[in-house]
Design a protein around this motif. Sequence first.
Motif, mmCIF file in Angstrom:
data_model
loop_
_atom_site.group_PDB
_atom_site.id
_atom_site.type_symbol
_atom_site.label_atom_id
_atom_site.label_comp_id
_atom_site.label_asym_id
_atom_site.label_seq_id
_atom_site.Cartn_x
_atom_site.Cartn_y
_atom_site.Cartn_z
ATOM 1 N N GLY A 99 0.810 -1.212 0.000
ATOM 2 C CA GLY A 99 0.000 0.000 0.000
ATOM 3 C C GLY A 99 0.841 1.260 0.000
ATOM 4 N N LEU A 100 1.879 1.275 0.817
ATOM 5 C CA LEU A 100 2.764 2.442 0.844
ATOM 6 C C LEU A 100 3.478 2.621 -0.497
ATOM 7 C CD1 LEU A 100 4.338 2.089 4.407
ATOM 8 C CD2 LEU A 100 2.568 3.701 3.664
ATOM 9 N N ALA A 101 3.876 1.516 -1.111
ATOM 10 C CA ALA A 101 4.528 1.618 -2.420
ATOM 11 C C ALA A 101 3.578 2.191 -3.464
ATOM 12 C CB ALA A 101 5.023 0.238 -2.853
ATOM 13 N N VAL A 102 2.316 1.784 -3.406
ATOM 14 C CA VAL A 102 1.331 2.304 -4.356
ATOM 15 C C VAL A 102 1.128 3.800 -4.173
ATOM 16 C CG1 VAL A 102 -1.115 2.244 -4.954
ATOM 17 C CG2 VAL A 102 0.140 0.114 -4.656
ATOM 18 N N VAL A 103 0.989 4.213 -2.915
ATOM 19 C CA VAL A 103 0.742 5.631 -2.641
ATOM 20 C C VAL A 103 1.950 6.482 -3.000
ATOM 21 C CG1 VAL A 103 0.270 7.306 -0.809
ATOM 22 C CG2 VAL A 103 -0.979 5.141 -0.864
ATOM 23 N N ILE A 104 3.159 5.994 -2.722
ATOM 24 C CA ILE A 104 4.368 6.781 -2.964
ATOM 25 C C ILE A 104 4.660 6.892 -4.457
ATOM 26 C CG2 ILE A 104 6.862 6.838 -2.624
ATOM 27 C CD1 ILE A 104 6.376 5.568 0.131
ATOM 28 N N THR A 105 4.564 5.770 -5.177
ATOM 29 C CA THR A 105 4.865 5.798 -6.615
ATOM 30 C C THR A 105 3.781 6.493 -7.421
ATOM 31 O OG1 THR A 105 3.860 3.611 -6.873
ATOM 32 C CG2 THR A 105 6.248 3.710 -6.477
ATOM 33 N N ASP A 106 2.519 6.399 -6.982
ATOM 34 C CA ASP A 106 1.387 7.041 -7.653
ATOM 35 C C ASP A 106 1.293 6.612 -9.117
ATOM 36 O OD1 ASP A 106 -0.871 8.611 -7.777
ATOM 37 O OD2 ASP A 106 0.219 10.435 -8.313
ATOM 38 N N ASP A 108 -0.657 4.550 -12.078
ATOM 39 C CA ASP A 108 -2.050 4.169 -12.344
ATOM 40 C C ASP A 108 -2.248 2.662 -12.269
ATOM 41 O OD1 ASP A 108 -2.643 6.805 -12.675
ATOM 42 O OD2 ASP A 108 -2.664 6.748 -14.876
ATOM 43 N N ARG A 109 -1.322 1.896 -12.814
ATOM 44 C CA ARG A 109 -1.458 0.445 -12.804
ATOM 45 C C ARG A 109 -1.382 -0.118 -11.388
ATOM 46 N NH1 ARG A 109 3.179 -0.696 -17.080
ATOM 47 N NH2 ARG A 109 4.056 0.945 -15.743
ATOM 48 N N LEU A 110 -0.482 0.417 -10.582
ATOM 49 C CA LEU A 110 -0.373 -0.055 -9.208
ATOM 50 C C LEU A 110 -1.609 0.329 -8.397
ATOM 51 C CD1 LEU A 110 3.371 0.680 -8.378
ATOM 52 C CD2 LEU A 110 2.315 -1.493 -9.013
ATOM 53 N N ARG A 111 -2.118 1.536 -8.605
ATOM 54 C CA ARG A 111 -3.317 1.944 -7.879
ATOM 55 C C ARG A 111 -4.523 1.097 -8.281
ATOM 56 N NH1 ARG A 111 -4.925 6.543 -9.354
ATOM 57 N NH2 ARG A 111 -3.285 7.370 -10.705
ATOM 58 N N THR A 112 -4.604 0.752 -9.553
ATOM 59 C CA THR A 112 -5.700 -0.106 -10.010
ATOM 60 C C THR A 112 -5.576 -1.506 -9.423
ATOM 61 O OG1 THR A 112 -5.843 1.154 -12.068
ATOM 62 C CG2 THR A 112 -6.861 -1.014 -12.033
ATOM 63 N N GLY A 113 -4.368 -2.056 -9.418
ATOM 64 C CA GLY A 113 -4.170 -3.377 -8.816
ATOM 65 C C GLY A 113 -4.472 -3.382 -7.337
ATOM 66 N N ALA A 114 -4.073 -2.329 -6.622
ATOM 67 C CA ALA A 114 -4.389 -2.242 -5.196
ATOM 68 C C ALA A 114 -5.883 -2.154 -4.967
ATOM 69 C CB ALA A 114 -3.689 -1.024 -4.589
ATOM 70 N N ALA A 115 -6.596 -1.439 -5.842
ATOM 71 C CA ALA A 115 -8.048 -1.354 -5.715
ATOM 72 C C ALA A 115 -8.709 -2.715 -5.928
ATOM 73 C CB ALA A 115 -8.595 -0.337 -6.712
ATOM 74 N N VAL A 116 -8.218 -3.478 -6.900
ATOM 75 C CA VAL A 116 -8.762 -4.818 -7.143
ATOM 76 C C VAL A 116 -8.559 -5.713 -5.929
ATOM 77 C CG1 VAL A 116 -8.485 -6.916 -8.521
ATOM 78 C CG2 VAL A 116 -8.556 -4.692 -9.649
ATOM 79 N N LEU A 117 -7.343 -5.734 -5.396
ATOM 80 C CA LEU A 117 -7.054 -6.583 -4.242
ATOM 81 C C LEU A 117 -7.860 -6.155 -3.017
ATOM 82 C CD1 LEU A 117 -3.181 -7.035 -4.566
ATOM 83 C CD2 LEU A 117 -4.993 -8.652 -5.183
ATOM 84 N N THR A 118 -8.001 -4.859 -2.801
ATOM 85 C CA THR A 118 -8.773 -4.375 -1.659
ATOM 86 C C THR A 118 -10.225 -4.775 -1.788
ATOM 87 O OG1 THR A 118 -7.277 -2.493 -1.428
ATOM 88 C CG2 THR A 118 -9.426 -2.324 -0.356
#
Length: 353
Positions: A99-106, A108-118
């Motif tokens: 989660g921290l990696a997603v927020v720090i890197t910002d 789009d693909r990582l944020r979408t993957g984090a949303a799917v997993l959440t």
Amino acid sequence: MSRSAPRRRAERPPTRRTRTASDARNRAERFAGSRAPVVLGVLVVLAGLGALVTCLAELGPAWLCGAGSVAIATAYSWALAARTGGRPIVVAVLALAMGLAVVITDDDRLRTGAAVLTCVVSAVLAVMATVPAVRFLQTVREVAIAVVIAAIGALATIGFEPVVTVTRFEYVTLGLAMVSVFAIVYRLGAGLHGLGRRGIVIVLIGTGVLALTLAYAELLRRYGTPGLVGNLLDAAAWTRDNLGAFPRPLVAVLGVPALAWGVHMRARRRQGWWVCAFGVTATVRTANSLINPAVTLEEAALSVLYGVLVGLVLGFIVIRLDVALTGQPGSRSRRAEEASALRPEPPRTRPLL
């Protein structure tokens, strides 16, 4: 000449390092067995929920959305691992780091993957957090708890601000949630041989209803006649204009009735877990209900609420039919059946496995 008895090695007293490790292990076990982890997890979820609500209301800095989503995703991952007999600390640390990696890197693909997993974790946890219900009022309570857990997960899902195609996101999260919950239920239900004839029929019916609902919606969207599509759209528009929203069919027809019937059956038979597995269709639809930017928060909440109400009515009918077909008629026999429904299962805050 007799042989001398073998000498025994003198037992060494435990070293300071050994005693320290043993004490730390004992403290960790006492902490895990207490209510402290549950209280801490609830506080983290409430803090994350507060951050998300503040961010959505545009009352604070933009980073609150990401912080709230990371907090809830971490707490939910820990809770799901603890509930299913996994390694909650390891899973929580990995979820927090991701989660921290997603927020720090910002990205789009990582944020979408984090949303799917959440979304998937929220939907599966909502089903796993239920307990057996002897009476229908207890069934309503369990359905409400599952929907609330998934609804909080919906806020955490959009808090990552994913860039998605709505239909694709819904299908992906539904498929992953179904696979995950059936993998867990396979262990809880003692494998396929624990289904029995009754369980096989239930699984086949649930699969058929799911397939027909998805296929009908897709065929209607692509190949439906203008008149039929127009009539359905007119009915949905009338419902939105007069009631504020239209109930989601998969929630009302399959998800909530299956979850209600499943928790009721789990108090009596182990096959109830296989019925509960189809309840994830309701929780995942709740967890991804906010992903469509064209739907307001109020409309999404009302849509889930109406689906739950319709589903509880259908669930009540199914439960009554089940009791009538498998038990003796009459209110006295029903009360006797409820009194004997004592199938043991761990409490809500304890591992199922």
